[in-house]
Design an enzyme around this catalytic site. Structure first.
Site, short mmCIF file in Angstrom:
data_model
loop_
_atom_site.label_atom_id
_atom_site.label_comp_id
_atom_site.label_asym_id
_atom_site.label_seq_id
_atom_site.Cartn_x
_atom_site.Cartn_y
_atom_site.Cartn_z
N HIS A 45 3.90 0.91 -8.82
CA HIS A 45 3.11 1.62 -7.80
C HIS A 45 3.37 1.01 -6.43
CE1 HIS A 45 0.75 -1.97 -8.75
NE2 HIS A 45 0.28 -1.89 -7.50
N THR A 47 1.23 -0.12 -3.31
CA THR A 47 -0.16 -0.39 -2.94
C THR A 47 -0.49 0.30 -1.62
OG1 THR A 47 -0.04 -2.52 -4.06
CG2 THR A 47 -1.83 -2.22 -2.47
N HIS A 117 4.38 -2.10 0.03
CA HIS A 117 5.26 -2.75 -0.94
C HIS A 117 5.07 -2.19 -2.34
CE1 HIS A 117 1.46 -4.86 -1.41
NE2 HIS A 117 1.86 -5.15 -2.64
N SER A 119 5.09 -3.96 -5.95
CA SER A 119 5.15 -5.22 -6.68
C SER A 119 6.02 -5.06 -7.92
CB SER A 119 3.75 -5.67 -7.08
OG SER A 119 3.00 -6.00 -5.94
#
Length: 181
Positions: A45, A47, A117, A119
């Site tokens: 995902h 964020t 970003h 992760s």
């Protein structure tokens, strides 16, 4: 807001979900990094908003209201992050505006400036040297990831207890499809 909701306040995050081909690609990259460095499994995902404390009904309502005012947008992987193990997204007007729009609906005060970003590995268990090695490995495992461009058309509300390092309690609460006009 549902005034009858007496559920406890819990931690929630807003994520931009990835289209299926990008989702699969990231799952493979993340699995390779976990095999080499350990770590918990989580959904790929981007964020949008980090951990926020809400009652469930208020968080769902805020996400629905925010999503109603958004359209699908384009995101592009710019580089590997310098901290943690993540891919940085280009901070385009659309990417930043989406986070700001959601922040306003959640009345969320950011603890730090927003850095868009994806992760790849949560590395609380890793030293800085091990995280640097994981970042290097990510770039080697998928050299074509930099510059990857894709459309974000779904936002999700996830319950994300930051104290749960196994991430097993993390759960999808609400999914919203962004509608084209």
């Amino acid at each position: 807001m549902d005034l009858t909701d007496q559920s406890p306040e819990e931690m929630y995050s807003v994520w931009a979900l990835l289209p299926e081909p990008v989702h699969r690609r990231l799952l493979g990259l993340m699995a390779g990094l976990r095999a080499a460095h350990g770590g918990a499994v989580f959904e790929p995902h981007a964020t949008v908003l980090g951990a926020m404390r809400f009652r469930r009904s208020a968080a769902v309502e805020a996400l629905r209201a925010a999503a109603a005012g958004l359209r699908p947008y384009t995101a592009r992987v710019a580089s590997i992050g310098r901290y943690g193990v993540n891919l940085l997204l280009e901070p385009t007007r659309e990417v930043m505006a989406t986070s700001d729009h959601c922040r306003a609906h959640f009345d969320y005060q950011r603890p730090a400036p927003y850095v868009p970003h994806l992760s790849l590995l949560y590395g609380d268990h890793l030293t800085e040297e091990e995280m640097a090695a994981a970042r290097k490995k990510a770039g080697e495992m998928d050299k074509g990831i930099f510059g990857l461009q894709f459309e974000i058309s779904e936002l999700a509300l996830y319950k994300t207890d930051p104290k749960d390092k196994s991430l097993e309690s993390w759960e999808l609460v609400q999914l919203c499809h962004l509608q084209k006009k």
